[in-house]
Motif scaffolding. Structure first.
Motif, mmCIF file in Angstrom:
data_model
loop_
_atom_site.group_PDB
_atom_site.id
_atom_site.type_symbol
_atom_site.label_atom_id
_atom_site.label_comp_id
_atom_site.label_asym_id
_atom_site.label_seq_id
_atom_site.Cartn_x
_atom_site.Cartn_y
_atom_site.Cartn_z
ATOM 1 N N ASN A 36 0.788 -1.230 0.000
ATOM 2 C CA ASN A 36 0.000 0.000 0.000
ATOM 3 C C ASN A 36 0.821 1.281 0.000
ATOM 4 O O ASN A 36 0.280 2.362 0.269
ATOM 5 C CB ASN A 36 -0.955 0.012 1.207
ATOM 6 N N ALA A 37 2.124 1.216 -0.299
ATOM 7 C CA ALA A 37 2.889 2.449 -0.462
ATOM 8 C C ALA A 37 2.259 3.268 -1.592
ATOM 9 O O ALA A 37 1.880 2.709 -2.630
ATOM 10 C CB ALA A 37 4.348 2.145 -0.785
ATOM 11 N N PRO A 38 2.105 4.576 -1.427
ATOM 12 C CA PRO A 38 1.431 5.382 -2.454
ATOM 13 C C PRO A 38 2.009 5.193 -3.856
ATOM 14 O O PRO A 38 1.269 5.111 -4.835
ATOM 15 C CB PRO A 38 1.616 6.817 -1.955
ATOM 16 N N SER A 39 3.342 5.111 -3.947
ATOM 17 C CA SER A 39 3.946 4.954 -5.272
ATOM 18 C C SER A 39 3.625 3.600 -5.880
ATOM 19 O O SER A 39 3.414 3.483 -7.095
ATOM 20 C CB SER A 39 5.465 5.126 -5.175
ATOM 21 N N THR A 40 3.578 2.553 -5.043
ATOM 22 C CA THR A 40 3.236 1.225 -5.549
ATOM 23 C C THR A 40 1.800 1.200 -6.048
ATOM 24 O O THR A 40 1.504 0.621 -7.101
ATOM 25 C CB THR A 40 3.422 0.155 -4.462
ATOM 26 N N VAL A 41 0.901 1.802 -5.287
ATOM 27 C CA VAL A 41 -0.509 1.834 -5.692
ATOM 28 C C VAL A 41 -0.664 2.552 -7.033
ATOM 29 O O VAL A 41 -1.345 2.056 -7.948
ATOM 30 C CB VAL A 41 -1.362 2.527 -4.609
ATOM 31 N N GLY A 67 2.345 -3.080 4.391
ATOM 32 C CA GLY A 67 3.748 -3.441 4.225
ATOM 33 C C GLY A 67 4.262 -4.125 5.475
ATOM 34 O O GLY A 67 3.518 -4.442 6.399
ATOM 35 N N GLY A 68 5.591 -4.382 5.515
ATOM 36 C CA GLY A 68 6.223 -4.911 6.713
ATOM 37 C C GLY A 68 5.729 -6.280 7.116
ATOM 38 O O GLY A 68 5.265 -7.086 6.301
ATOM 39 N N ALA A 69 5.808 -6.564 8.440
ATOM 40 C CA ALA A 69 5.476 -7.881 8.965
ATOM 41 C C ALA A 69 4.015 -8.240 8.729
ATOM 42 O O ALA A 69 3.689 -9.405 8.455
ATOM 43 C CB ALA A 69 5.803 -7.935 10.456
ATOM 44 N N ASP A 86 -4.381 -13.829 -8.213
ATOM 45 C CA ASP A 86 -3.788 -14.458 -9.403
ATOM 46 C C ASP A 86 -2.358 -13.997 -9.649
ATOM 47 O O ASP A 86 -1.531 -14.750 -10.166
ATOM 48 C CB ASP A 86 -4.636 -14.136 -10.632
ATOM 49 N N VAL A 87 -2.070 -12.743 -9.332
ATOM 50 C CA VAL A 87 -0.728 -12.176 -9.428
ATOM 51 C C VAL A 87 -0.484 -11.394 -8.143
ATOM 52 O O VAL A 87 -1.378 -10.695 -7.668
ATOM 53 C CB VAL A 87 -0.582 -11.229 -10.638
ATOM 54 N N PHE A 88 0.704 -11.530 -7.567
ATOM 55 C CA PHE A 88 0.995 -10.718 -6.389
ATOM 56 C C PHE A 88 2.429 -10.212 -6.425
ATOM 57 O O PHE A 88 3.323 -10.842 -6.990
ATOM 58 C CB PHE A 88 0.697 -11.468 -5.092
ATOM 59 N N LEU A 89 2.593 -9.033 -5.846
ATOM 60 C CA LEU A 89 3.908 -8.385 -5.742
ATOM 61 C C LEU A 89 4.481 -8.700 -4.379
ATOM 62 O O LEU A 89 3.815 -8.545 -3.360
ATOM 63 C CB LEU A 89 3.731 -6.872 -5.931
ATOM 64 N N TYR A 90 5.757 -9.145 -4.355
ATOM 65 C CA TYR A 90 6.415 -9.454 -3.084
ATOM 66 C C TYR A 90 7.924 -9.368 -3.295
ATOM 67 O O TYR A 90 8.414 -9.285 -4.425
ATOM 68 C CB TYR A 90 6.002 -10.849 -2.598
ATOM 69 N N ASN A 91 8.643 -9.414 -2.195
ATOM 70 C CA ASN A 91 10.098 -9.288 -2.249
ATOM 71 C C ASN A 91 10.749 -10.409 -3.040
ATOM 72 O O ASN A 91 10.237 -11.528 -3.123
ATOM 73 C CB ASN A 91 10.682 -9.312 -0.834
ATOM 74 N N ALA A 92 11.917 -10.109 -3.589
ATOM 75 C CA ALA A 92 12.830 -11.129 -4.092
ATOM 76 C C ALA A 92 13.808 -11.463 -2.973
ATOM 77 O O ALA A 92 13.776 -10.867 -1.900
ATOM 78 C CB ALA A 92 13.562 -10.608 -5.325
ATOM 79 N N GLY A 93 14.697 -12.438 -3.207
ATOM 80 C CA GLY A 93 15.725 -12.741 -2.212
ATOM 81 C C GLY A 93 15.224 -13.613 -1.079
ATOM 82 O O GLY A 93 14.416 -14.523 -1.284
ATOM 83 N N SER A 94 15.671 -13.324 0.139
ATOM 84 C CA SER A 94 15.413 -14.223 1.272
ATOM 85 C C SER A 94 13.929 -14.335 1.605
ATOM 86 O O SER A 94 13.450 -15.423 1.949
ATOM 87 C CB SER A 94 16.187 -13.752 2.503
ATOM 88 N N LEU A 95 13.180 -13.237 1.530
ATOM 89 C CA LEU A 95 11.752 -13.319 1.836
ATOM 90 C C LEU A 95 11.004 -14.135 0.788
ATOM 91 O O LEU A 95 10.023 -14.818 1.096
ATOM 92 C CB LEU A 95 11.157 -11.921 1.969
ATOM 93 N N PHE A 96 11.467 -14.085 -0.446
ATOM 94 C CA PHE A 96 10.916 -14.948 -1.499
ATOM 95 C C PHE A 96 11.127 -16.414 -1.136
ATOM 96 O O PHE A 96 10.221 -17.244 -1.277
ATOM 97 C CB PHE A 96 11.589 -14.602 -2.832
ATOM 98 N N GLU A 187 5.521 2.833 11.283
ATOM 99 C CA GLU A 187 5.546 1.707 10.345
ATOM 100 C C GLU A 187 6.878 1.012 10.560
ATOM 101 O O GLU A 187 7.921 1.498 10.129
ATOM 102 C CB GLU A 187 5.375 2.188 8.902
ATOM 103 N N THR A 188 6.841 -0.128 11.224
ATOM 104 C CA THR A 188 8.068 -0.732 11.752
ATOM 105 C C THR A 188 9.073 -1.129 10.667
ATOM 106 O O THR A 188 10.282 -1.126 10.919
ATOM 107 C CB THR A 188 7.737 -1.962 12.612
ATOM 108 N N TRP A 189 8.608 -1.420 9.460
ATOM 109 C CA TRP A 189 9.549 -1.852 8.414
ATOM 110 C C TRP A 189 10.573 -0.769 8.101
ATOM 111 O O TRP A 189 11.693 -1.062 7.666
ATOM 112 C CB TRP A 189 8.801 -2.270 7.148
ATOM 113 N N THR A 190 10.223 0.488 8.348
ATOM 114 C CA THR A 190 11.131 1.587 8.016
ATOM 115 C C THR A 190 12.302 1.702 8.975
ATOM 116 O O THR A 190 13.220 2.483 8.741
ATOM 117 C CB THR A 190 10.381 2.934 8.012
ATOM 118 N N SER A 191 12.297 0.927 10.044
ATOM 119 C CA SER A 191 13.324 1.049 11.085
ATOM 120 C C SER A 191 14.619 0.308 10.767
ATOM 121 O O SER A 191 15.586 0.421 11.513
ATOM 122 C CB SER A 191 12.773 0.505 12.410
#
Length: 428
Positions: A36-41, A67-69, A86-96, A187-191
């Motif tokens: 839900n980041a404004p730019s992503t939306v 976002g975040g946890a 049907d399609v979703f946006l998510y991290n690459a790398g370890s979270l993937f 927003e804890t992810w920003t920490s």
């Protein structure tokens, strides 16, 4: 059978969508989930609209998530219950890796659009079976420091190349009655940036850290170079450099504060330039970017992040149409839509995608790190499958003075241990 337009044929390599799709009179609904980041939306809705214009028989239904946890948990829950979009946006790398792609996602290794995707991205969305499960959306990023250019000019400051220079700048900013460092723990992810964005400096001192960490041999609490990210976050708090509302402020608040000069520094990923365009467009040229400095100015460099990925769950009822949408995003035309809707935020990892000449200062400051002769290294989450899910809560505590840096690093090592054991990694 549905024909795509000539432009789509050229950019995606897809010739037809096979039988089983809806007739010309019926629209196939493809659901699309993103953060839900404004730019992503803005970017996601623009991509959906552009794709629908070229494919009138497909309706892209958009949905945003936290976002975040909270977002991580929602993704895992929907995959586990078979209710994923049907399609979703998510991290690459370890979270993937943590969402079990081999079990949950559609293999897209042999899709024609993969010819457009740069190999360095494919490596970050490859499962344990060696197959590719995603395509890029957005641009590569840097994890570093957004800074307010007018404040720097007013106080006669130079971009710091060492931590000592950075802290000296902060002291001058504080003495001038201004907020030196913005934090947005609402927003804890920003920490996490002081820790995650410091990895270039860790690797410069301990080149084997990623491999040793994955093997269970290296720990944050017992590796002085890795500890420094926690220590520096603690140091900034103790020096009194933070905005008064750091505990409650959110990411949009932080973006607005750095753009309007309510603070001088904001540790953040460079993608935030697109949020500046959304939230404070008149200040887009007032924000610059630099890498988080280490001890040695001579070895200054940037920790880099890959774009997010687009994935299709095996439970999708419309996998062919979902693939067509992913193919559109991973095309030159898709890149252009992203640039027009969210702004140019860094290099694309789709071949032949270009950026406009008049990019904002954040992007022009970022690009030299990626160019030949620049100094950059991938974030740890692209070199190791391990990223503990509690880091964002731990860095909130360290950054708020609730927990010491040493205790935070030790607690994160325990968090990482649980993650490594869940992944079945040897040495843990």
């Amino acid at each position: 059978m549905r024909n795509l337009t000539r432009a789509a044929l050229a950019t995606t390599g897809i010739v037809v969508i096979m039988a089983g799709a809806a007739s010309a009179q019926d629209k196939v609904k493809v659901t699309f989930l993103f953060d839900n980041a404004p730019s992503t939306v803005a970017m996601a809705e623009a991509l959906a609209a552009a794709f629908e214009a070229k494919n009138p028989n497909i309706d892209i239904e958009t949905e945003s998530r936290p976002g975040g946890a909270d977002g991580d948990n929602l993704i895992k829950t929907r995959l586990a219950t078979g209710e994923m979009s049907d399609v979703f946006l998510y991290n690459a790398g370890s979270l993937f890796q943590a969402i079990n792609p081999v079990q949950n996602l559609v293999d897209v290794t042999d899709e024609p659009f993969q010819a457009n995707v740069i190999d360095s991205f494919k490596a970050t969305v490859t499962g344990t079976d060696g197959r590719v499960y995603g395509a890029p959306i957005g641009t590569a990023m840097g994890g570093g420091m957004l800074y307010n250019i007018p404040i720097y000019k007013e106080l006669g400051l130079s971009v710091p190349k060492s931590w000592a220079e950075f802290m000296a700048n902060n002291e001058k900013i504080k003495a001038a009655g201004k907020t030196a460092v913005i934090q947005t723990f609402g927003e804890t992810w920003t920490s996490q940036l002081f820790v995650l964005g410091d990895f270039y400096n860790v690797q410069a001192v301990v080149p084997t850290f990623a491999a040793d960490y994955t093997a269970g041999k290296a720990k944050y609490a017992s590796t002085p170079a890795a500890m420094k990210g926690f220590e520096r976050q603690e140091e900034v708090f103790k020096a009194g450099y933070l905005n008064e509302d750091f505990a409650a402020a959110t990411f949009p608040d932080g973006v607005t504060k750095i753009a309007t000069g309510e603070g001088a520094h904001y540790p953040m990923l460079s993608f935030a330039v697109s949020n500046i365009k959304e939230l404070a467009p008149e200040h887009i040229n007032d924000v610059g970017f630099f890498a988080i400095p280490g001890d040695d100015a001579a070895s200054n460099g940037l920790t880099t992040w890959m774009p997010a990925g687009l994935y299709i769950p095996k439970t999708s009822k419309h996998p062919d149409e979902a693939k067509a949408f992913v193919a559109f995003v991973a095309s030159i035309e898709g890149c252009d839509v992203q640039t027009q809707s969210a702004g140019a935020t860094g290099p694309y990892l789709v071949k032949d995608c270009t950026l406009p000449a008049d990019v904002p200062p954040v992007v022009s400051d970022l690009l030299p790190y990626f160019q030949e002769g620049g100094h950059s290294a991938p974030a740890l989450e692209y070199l190791s499958p391990i990223k503990g899910p509690a880091l964002e809560q731990i860095t909130v505590e360290v950054g708020s003075g609730i927990r010491s840096a040493a205790d935070g690093a030790a607690l994160y090592d325990e968090d990482v241990k649980k993650q490594a054991q869940q992944l079945g990694l040897p040495g843990w």
